[in-house]
Motif scaffolding. Structure first.
Motif, mmCIF file in Angstrom:
data_model
loop_
_atom_site.group_PDB
_atom_site.id
_atom_site.type_symbol
_atom_site.label_atom_id
_atom_site.label_comp_id
_atom_site.label_asym_id
_atom_site.label_seq_id
_atom_site.Cartn_x
_atom_site.Cartn_y
_atom_site.Cartn_z
ATOM 1 N N TRP A 31 0.796 -1.222 0.000
ATOM 2 C CA TRP A 31 0.000 0.000 0.000
ATOM 3 C C TRP A 31 0.830 1.274 0.000
ATOM 4 C CZ3 TRP A 31 -4.639 -0.911 -1.536
ATOM 5 C CH2 TRP A 31 -5.593 0.114 -1.510
ATOM 6 N N GLN A 32 2.048 1.215 -0.483
ATOM 7 C CA GLN A 32 2.873 2.416 -0.550
ATOM 8 C C GLN A 32 2.493 3.251 -1.768
ATOM 9 O OE1 GLN A 32 4.491 2.905 1.992
ATOM 10 N NE2 GLN A 32 5.102 0.952 2.824
ATOM 11 N N SER A 33 2.959 4.475 -1.816
ATOM 12 C CA SER A 33 2.811 5.293 -3.023
ATOM 13 C C SER A 33 3.476 4.554 -4.173
ATOM 14 C CB SER A 33 3.487 6.650 -2.831
ATOM 15 O OG SER A 33 2.872 7.362 -1.782
ATOM 16 N N LEU A 34 2.837 4.564 -5.333
ATOM 17 C CA LEU A 34 3.331 3.761 -6.453
ATOM 18 C C LEU A 34 4.725 4.159 -6.904
ATOM 19 C CD1 LEU A 34 0.123 3.258 -8.605
ATOM 20 C CD2 LEU A 34 1.026 1.889 -6.725
ATOM 21 N N SER A 35 5.105 5.407 -6.703
ATOM 22 C CA SER A 35 6.446 5.838 -7.103
ATOM 23 C C SER A 35 7.542 5.171 -6.280
ATOM 24 C CB SER A 35 6.557 7.359 -7.000
ATOM 25 O OG SER A 35 6.285 7.783 -5.677
ATOM 26 N N LYS A 36 7.183 4.542 -5.169
ATOM 27 C CA LYS A 36 8.172 3.847 -4.333
ATOM 28 C C LYS A 36 8.503 2.450 -4.859
ATOM 29 C CE LYS A 36 7.058 6.058 0.091
ATOM 30 N NZ LYS A 36 6.707 5.778 1.505
ATOM 31 N N ARG A 60 -2.507 -0.088 -4.117
ATOM 32 C CA ARG A 60 -3.477 0.993 -4.267
ATOM 33 C C ARG A 60 -3.258 1.651 -5.620
ATOM 34 N NH1 ARG A 60 -1.833 5.904 -0.221
ATOM 35 N NH2 ARG A 60 0.204 6.292 -1.094
ATOM 36 N N GLY A 62 -2.776 4.494 -7.985
ATOM 37 C CA GLY A 62 -2.151 5.783 -7.698
ATOM 38 C C GLY A 62 -2.987 6.960 -8.138
ATOM 39 N N GLY A 63 -2.597 8.143 -7.696
ATOM 40 C CA GLY A 63 -3.298 9.357 -8.056
ATOM 41 C C GLY A 63 -3.295 9.577 -9.563
ATOM 42 N N THR A 68 -0.283 4.000 -12.180
ATOM 43 C CA THR A 68 -0.937 2.713 -11.958
ATOM 44 C C THR A 68 -0.735 1.817 -13.170
ATOM 45 O OG1 THR A 68 -2.591 3.747 -10.540
ATOM 46 C CG2 THR A 68 -3.136 1.585 -11.433
ATOM 47 N N THR A 122 1.869 4.107 6.707
ATOM 48 C CA THR A 122 1.298 2.796 6.358
ATOM 49 C C THR A 122 1.896 1.699 7.229
ATOM 50 O OG1 THR A 122 2.881 2.619 4.543
ATOM 51 C CG2 THR A 122 0.643 3.340 3.979
#
Length: 177
Positions: A31-36, A60, A62-63, A68, A122
């Motif tokens: 569930w981390q930010s996708l850029s990670k 998740r 992403g924005g 994504t 998270t």
């Protein structure tokens, strides 16, 4: 079975059904930010899935839809390279309100921290729900936050020394009810 256990199982059943995840799946929360999620670590997920055939990785969405889509394509390629059908294992969950987000921790079996840029909030949420957190500390502080939290509470058996160890720990946890 205690009443709270029965309630928990019912809540898990409802949430799993809403997400369309098989009730028998081992749910790995990613569930981390996708850029990670760095490309050099895409092969971790199929490596875990090879060991845990019922694995389901929840990411998740992403924005930015482009992030994504990019991560989805990368992961599907990584699974295909291992002879696995990625769509069977990987799910991108649309943005959730806060209560539904927290409910994810009720259905997850293992929280997978990102390598190189670890979690903060998270990871704290996962620990608050007594969810095991698999992490592999990086060289810089941004990759050592989850490790620091786990060390502070004296839980080091889910801290990996490298990517191979990360897969081993994640698989062991997924196979241990």
């Amino acid at each position: 079975m205690a009443d709270t256990d029965a309630i928990f199982l019912k809540v898990r059943e409802i949430i799993v059904d809403q997400l369309g995840v098989d009730a028998g799946a081992v749910v790995y929360l990613c569930w981390q930010s996708l850029s990670k999620y760095l490309p050099q670590h895409d092969d971790l997920y199929p490596a875990i899935a090879q060991r845990v055939p019922t694995a389901r990785f929840l990411f998740r969405a992403g924005g930015a839809q482009e992030l994504t889509d990019l991560l989805r394509r990368r992961l599907l390629r990584a699974f295909a390279a291992q002879g696995l059908q990625g769509d069977r294992y990987v799910e991108f969950v649309s943005p959730l309100d806060y209560a539904d987000y927290l409910n994810l921790y009720l259905i997850a079996d293992v929280f997978l921290d990102t390598i190189g840029w670890s979690g903060g909030f998270t990871t704290l949420d996962a620990l608050g729900y007594a969810l095991p957190v698999v992490t592999c500390p990086g060289e810089f502080m941004r990759g050592r936050q989850s490790f620091a939290l786990l060390r502070q509470i004296g839980v080091l058996d889910t801290v990996a020394s490298d990517a191979t160890d990360y897969v081993e720990i994640a698989a062991r946890l997924g196979l241990d009810p």
